[in-house]
Design an enzyme around this catalytic site. Structure first.
Site, short mmCIF file in Angstrom:
data_model
loop_
_atom_site.label_atom_id
_atom_site.label_comp_id
_atom_site.label_asym_id
_atom_site.label_seq_id
_atom_site.Cartn_x
_atom_site.Cartn_y
_atom_site.Cartn_z
N MET A 35 26.96 -22.62 -3.10
CA MET A 35 27.83 -21.73 -3.84
C MET A 35 28.58 -20.81 -2.87
O MET A 35 28.02 -20.41 -1.85
CB MET A 35 26.96 -20.88 -4.78
CG MET A 35 27.69 -19.90 -5.63
SD MET A 35 26.54 -18.95 -6.68
CE MET A 35 26.14 -20.17 -7.90
N CYS A 36 29.83 -20.51 -3.18
CA CYS A 36 30.56 -19.55 -2.36
C CYS A 36 31.20 -18.49 -3.27
O CYS A 36 31.24 -18.65 -4.49
CB CYS A 36 31.61 -20.22 -1.48
SG CYS A 36 33.09 -20.77 -2.30
N LYS A 37 31.62 -17.42 -2.66
CA LYS A 37 32.24 -16.30 -3.39
C LYS A 37 33.73 -16.31 -3.10
O LYS A 37 34.15 -16.43 -1.95
CB LYS A 37 31.62 -14.99 -2.92
CG LYS A 37 32.21 -13.75 -3.52
CD LYS A 37 31.49 -12.54 -2.94
CE LYS A 37 32.08 -11.24 -3.36
NZ LYS A 37 31.34 -10.11 -2.77
#
Length: 191
Positions: A66-68
């Site tokens: 997951m990335c922001k």
């Protein structure tokens, strides 16, 4: 001999024009969120699901997390797209400036570094919980596609993950090109 060379040049040109026309046709077929409101769309999102035909994705998908992503409107009308993610156990940040098109919810980005053009479509969002994006990338005569599920939080309802998988499959992605990204706190909790 010269006629044969001209024939090959003509065929190559025809193929390039056909590829470009197919890319333009496919962009016109991608729907965007009705009555799209950019002010509600900007802010922080977490990538939860990816589906892609990009060669790098197919090689690296097992390593992705997951990335922001933070979307910030700029004074000149562009939208700053800043993604922070884990790469080789380090935090990396990439920033792109998305230009609006005449169609609200459709943005374009050109990468001078990679020589590619990206069309980003906000296909569906409720603004407060999730959004589904569809991206086309053109580099030379090659075209690649990507579908993304973003969430406002790192925790996502199973129904939204299932919705994303159906969305990706409806756009031609196969099981081996779809991944639900593992949740992580590494890099994405930092400001």
């Amino acid at each position: 001999m010269m006629a044969m060379g001209l024939l090959w040049v003509g065929l190559a040109l025809l193929q390039a024009l056909e590829t470009q026309a197919q890319a333009q046709d496919s962009q016109q077929e991608i729907p965007v969120q009705p009555a799209f409101v950019e002010d509600k769309f900007v802010g922080t999102w977490y990538s939860v699901g990816l589906a892609s035909t990009f060669p790098w994705f197919l090689k690296k998908k097992a390593e992705l997390m997951m990335c922001k992503t933070v979307l910030t409107p700029e004074i000149d009308g562009t939208v700053n797209f800043t993604a922070t993610f884990v790469s080789n156990n380090q935090c990396e940040t990439r920033t792109s400036l998305l230009r609006k098109t005449q169609q609200p919810g459709h943005y374009v980005y050109k990468s001078l570094k990679w020589g590619s053009e990206h069309n980003i479509f906000v296909v569906e969002t409720n603004y407060e919980e999730y959004c589904l994006l569809y991206t086309t990338k053109t580099k030379g005569n090659s075209n690649f596609n990507m579908a993304t599920l973003y969430s406002r939080t790192k925790d996502v309802r199973p129904e939204l993950k299932e919705r994303f998988i159906r969305f990706a499959k409806s756009h031609g992605f196969t099981e081996d090109t779809i991944v639900i990204l593992p949740k992580t706190d590494q890099c994405i909790d930092e400001n």
